[in-house]
Design a protein around this motif. Sequence first.
Motif, PDB file in Angstrom:
ATOM      1  N   THR A 205       0.730  -1.186  -0.013  1.00 46.86           N
ATOM      2  CA  THR A 205      -0.055  -0.076   0.052  1.00 46.86           C
ATOM      3  C   THR A 205       0.877   1.354  -0.135  1.00 46.86           C
ATOM      4  N   GLU A 206       1.870   1.295   0.645  1.00 46.36           N
ATOM      5  CA  GLU A 206       2.759   2.458   0.814  1.00 46.36           C
ATOM      6  C   GLU A 206       3.801   2.354  -0.309  1.00 46.36           C
ATOM      7  N   ALA A 208       3.390   1.634  -3.411  1.00 44.25           N
ATOM      8  CA  ALA A 208       2.651   1.814  -4.277  1.00 44.25           C
ATOM      9  C   ALA A 208       2.387   3.188  -4.773  1.00 44.25           C
ATOM     10  N   LYS A 209       2.542   4.289  -3.778  1.00 43.62           N
ATOM     11  CA  LYS A 209       2.225   5.534  -3.707  1.00 43.62           C
ATOM     12  C   LYS A 209       3.389   6.220  -4.418  1.00 43.62           C
ATOM     13  N   GLU A 344      -6.009  -3.384   6.465  1.00 45.45           N
ATOM     14  CA  GLU A 344      -5.296  -2.595   5.419  1.00 45.45           C
ATOM     15  C   GLU A 344      -6.117  -0.999   5.373  1.00 45.45           C
ATOM     16  N   TYR A 347      -5.578  -0.857   0.532  1.00 47.80           N
ATOM     17  CA  TYR A 347      -4.759  -2.046  -0.196  1.00 47.80           C
ATOM     18  C   TYR A 347      -5.396  -2.277  -1.770  1.00 47.80           C
ATOM     19  N   GLU A 349      -7.539  -0.531  -3.377  1.00 48.28           N
ATOM     20  CA  GLU A 349      -7.492   0.458  -4.403  1.00 48.28           C
ATOM     21  C   GLU A 349      -6.072   0.408  -5.048  1.00 48.28           C
ATOM     22  N   VAL A 350      -5.306  -0.081  -4.620  1.00 54.12           N
ATOM     23  CA  VAL A 350      -3.834  -0.150  -5.092  1.00 54.12           C
ATOM     24  C   VAL A 350      -4.122  -0.635  -6.484  1.00 54.12           C
ATOM     25  N   TYR A 351      -4.423  -1.831  -6.651  1.00 58.84           N
ATOM     26  CA  TYR A 351      -4.525  -2.438  -7.946  1.00 58.84           C
ATOM     27  C   TYR A 351      -5.534  -1.504  -9.076  1.00 58.84           C
ATOM     28  N   GLN A 353      -4.434   1.349  -9.591  1.00 57.36           N
ATOM     29  CA  GLN A 353      -3.506   2.296  -9.967  1.00 57.36           C
ATOM     30  C   GLN A 353      -2.832   1.639 -11.579  1.00 57.36           C
ATOM     31  N   VAL A 356       0.584  -0.376 -11.034  1.00 56.77           N
ATOM     32  CA  VAL A 356       0.668  -1.547 -10.380  1.00 56.77           C
ATOM     33  C   VAL A 356      -0.012  -2.703 -10.944  1.00 56.77           C
TER      34      VAL A 356
END
Length: 546
Positions: A205-206, A208-209, A344, A347, A349-351, A353, A356
């Motif tokens: 999660t971090e 990916a930022k 989380e 987490y 929502e990372v996917y 982006q 990712v």
Amino acid sequence: MNDRVGAARETSAGLATDFDAIVIGAGVSGLYQLYRLRELGLTTRVFESGSNVGGTWYWNRYPGARFDSESWTYGYSFSQELLDEWDWEEHFAGQPETERYLNHVADKFDLRRDIRFKTTVTAAHYQEDSRSWKVTLDDGTSCTARFLVTAVGVLSASVLPRIPGIESFKGQSCHTHNWPKQPVSFEGKRVAVIGTGATGIQAITEIAKTAGHLTVFQRTAQWSAPLHNSKVTPQEMAEIRKNYADIFARCQETVGCFIHAADPRSVFDVTAEEREAFWEKRYGEPGFGIWMGNFRDVLTDRAANKLMSDWLAGKIRQRVKDPAVAERLVPKTHGFGTRRVPLESGYFEVYNQPNVTLVDLTETPIERITPDGIRTSDADYGFDMIVYATGFDAITGAFDQIDIRGVGGLSLKDKWADGPVTLLGILVDGFPNFMMVMGPHAGLGNFPRAVEYTSDWVTALIRHARDNGLTRVDATPEAAKAWTDHVIETNEGLLFNEVDSWMTGINRNVEGKQVRRVMRYSGGHPAFRQHCDAVSTGGYRELSMA
């Protein structure tokens, strides 16, 4: 005898040792155990492989590392002064804040003077003639103590995956447990993360930022729910401080020492609408309520568990835009709560982006690490950095790293070859004067709450031995077998026993850890304390003492 280790002294029984007690580990449990042993007036030495205190919170510096216990339930409860002076910044503290807290504790109680840092215990052998433990250190020196207490942690023996070519990678690589102390930048980098357990979920999660591109290699999808972390306002901290007595009392009442307790109703006692409204409420609340505070039969009844799992799968599908990716993120091998549930903060929502990518290793397994990246069965991926979020040889792994030998030279690893045998998760028959804080067959949960009780029990036993002139304290084989049998019985009927996870002793990356074992007591902490109290108030009849 090396002067850096200690100077020989006479015990009350006239048998020479360097220390009354040695503690292995200066994390949450080791610091508290040192404090309690000092209160007894015992000469105590703690050996810690790190360069500072903190244990888990010293080593695990990876991005996103934080509590999923409420901070104000995690801190020590033994000192009112400590409670009065420490303000928690977040409801679920991050690693830096927790490390600061443990350093504050070490300074406040002047604990460092009895801790030797950058020192790893390599062996501990019981000496029958002197009724003491000889402890060997990684610099080749050794020392002795009447009592040996392990505070090595449940998740401290990190494990790399058994993938060919790991050493060949030319970029930067590290395990999340052994994260560098200096800042790590992901800006513009091609980053791989292998592993999607609790650690992986936080780190992903971090990372990916800021990563140029992040590729996640997932072997086992995990059920996960929102943490809902937030800052603690001064007004909230004042209210928390006023209610500490009630907070800790609540933790004593619950199965896992959290503020969350199971709902007494069955999934089937309510209508479908009521059930979903209840789950929505839990999903929207901070912390482990959705796991520890769910309907009472979610973790024991397959039909109830399937209803919960199906509902949570719907949440994943809502949050992940690509249906194919969402399906890969929905666990298929286990039901909700049967493995440890990571919490989380965005987490899934990372996917969504564009930077990712998710690689499902059940579809395209990793074949090897290459000098330039990772090769799966269908592609070569180039990376600047590989992060191994591949977890730990849990519960017994830290013990296996030390050559611990009891009476007759029997190794602890051999004794536990077919699964741990303990008395109360604290004592091991045939290993006199050896005690474990949070060893196998102890109840897992909100760690410091369990640690304080267990350390107090260990301290009381050592006090009993001292006050009665006893120099040899051992569990009887019969008592150890009876407790181990009871631990196994308490696990019957729980769905997590049917799942491969670190909580059932499985680690595919460790030789000999492919068979499920009962590793923890599942009768709940109130019952665990009753059993321990019965042994001490009953005069320690389950122990052999001399």
